[in-house]
Write an enzyme that holds these catalytic residues in place. Structure first.
Site, PDB file in Angstrom:
ATOM      1  N   HIS A 159      -8.411   1.394  -0.742  1.00 51.20           N
ATOM      2  CA  HIS A 159      -8.268   0.484  -1.883  1.00 51.20           C
ATOM      3  C   HIS A 159      -9.615  -0.054  -2.378  1.00 51.20           C
ATOM      4  CE1 HIS A 159      -4.015   0.832  -1.364  1.00 51.20           C
ATOM      5  NE2 HIS A 159      -4.131   0.469  -0.105  1.00 51.20           N
TER       6      HIS A 159
ATOM      7  N   SER B 101       0.835  -1.198   0.000  1.00 53.20           N
ATOM      8  CA  SER B 101       0.000   0.000   0.000  1.00 53.20           C
ATOM      9  C   SER B 101       0.872   1.251   0.000  1.00 53.20           C
ATOM     10  CB  SER B 101      -0.960  -0.036   1.193  1.00 53.20           C
ATOM     11  OG  SER B 101      -1.903   1.005   1.129  1.00 53.20           O
TER      12      SER B 101
END
Length: 316
Positions: free
Chosen positions: A195, A92
């Site tokens: 996300h 991430s």
């Protein structure tokens, strides 16, 4: 082959950067980067409370700065570092750290990008009450079906039966009441459904920022969260960093790629521990080291001496 990895949001703990201030140049570097990050990085990494550093707008710049500063402590000579590191990857927000380590972005641009990313994601998270829940175990197909049934997104696939479901708080409550058979649910302390489609406004904001940044092609293999691919174009790396905020993180595929490349050792930058734990469970026989404090530097250098510089021929 040596791999350097950088963790994502949730890895930070109060005061984790305090021991690093003993390393020459670290405090000065953090002070200099604070203006770019729009955040007092020294305070955030040493004195801030758990609640303060849970804030997305604080956590993300702090994580990238921590990764960059501990990487510099391990590799004072960046050019030499890229001659011994076989690949980099991040989870991430850790992908920004990895991009800087690969030479795609300079430290200033990496911190500029993460500053805007963190603010955009925090603002997007404030629009709707959303969250994330780790789903551990269970049959993978049954887990996927149950998430789809409740309208949830598998935002992270961390391998080894670890999926992170993301969506509205109502959807997550429905999952709690009707979990997949054989799975254990752990609500995560995050500010929103990262996300997923809920982060789409952040993509738009970062897409406008991207053309203002200076980008170079990776000087070591860069393994992408999108699909585990090795990306050789700096422009494509940046495009993937932009779209990543609303797309799932496929750390499982990153680990598959690292195994296929012949990874023999993985060093995780501070605040370390999360990714080395996943590597241990999924890539048997690969040596790992979590670079948590300066006391770990000597062991890390031993790993570099043993595993660094292998298989450099096909690097970008």
């Amino acid at each position: 082959m040596l791999v350097i990895v950088a963790p994502g949001q949730g890895a930070q703990t109060p005061g984790f950067l305090s021991p690093w201030l003993e390393v020459d140049g670290v405090a000065d570097r953090l002070r200099g980067w604070s203006e770019v990050a729009g955040l007092d990085l020294l305070h955030a990494g040493t004195e801030a409370s758990a609640e303060e550093i849970k804030d997305t707008a604080v956590a993300q710049p702090l994580l990238v700065a921590a990764g960059l500063v501990t990487a510099r402590a391990l590799f004072p000579d960046e050019t030499a570092a890229r001659s011994v590191v076989g690949a980099v990857a991040g989870h991430s927000v850790g992908e920004i750290t990895a991009a800087a380590g690969a030479g795609v972005l300079g430290a200033h641009d990496a911190l500029t990008f993460v500053r805007e990313r963190s603010r955009a994601m925090a603002e997007a998270a404030a629009v709707t009450e959303t969250g994330m829940t780790a789903v551990l175990g269970g049959d993978p197909d049954a887990v996927a079906a149950k998430l789809a049934e409740h309208g949830l997104t598998p935002a992270n696939n961390n391998g080894g039966g670890q999926i992170v479901a993301a969506g509205t708080l109502a959807q997550l409550e429905a999952l709690k009441a009707d979990p997949p058979t054989g799975a254990r649910l752990i609500p995560l302390k995050v500010a929103g459904a990262f996300h997923t489609e809920h982060m789409a406004p952040g993509v738009e904001r970062l897409a406008k920022l991207a053309p203002t940044l200076t980008v170079a092609d990776p000087q070591v293999r860069y393994v992408s969260n999108r699909d585990g691919a090795v990306v050789t174009s700096g422009t494509e790396v940046l495009e993937r960093l932009v779209s990543q905020v609303s797309n799932p993180v496929r750390w499982d595929l990153c680990m598959e790629t690292l195994a296929g490349l012949g990874a023999t050792a993985v060093i995780e930058l501070a605040p370390a521990g999360t990714l080395t734990g996943l590597v241990k469970r999924n890539l048997k026989g690969v040596a790992t080291l979590a670079l948590k404090t300066p006391a770990d530097l000597d062991k890390a250098r031993e790993l570099i001496a043993e595993h660094g510089g292998k298989d450099q021929e096909s690097m970008a």
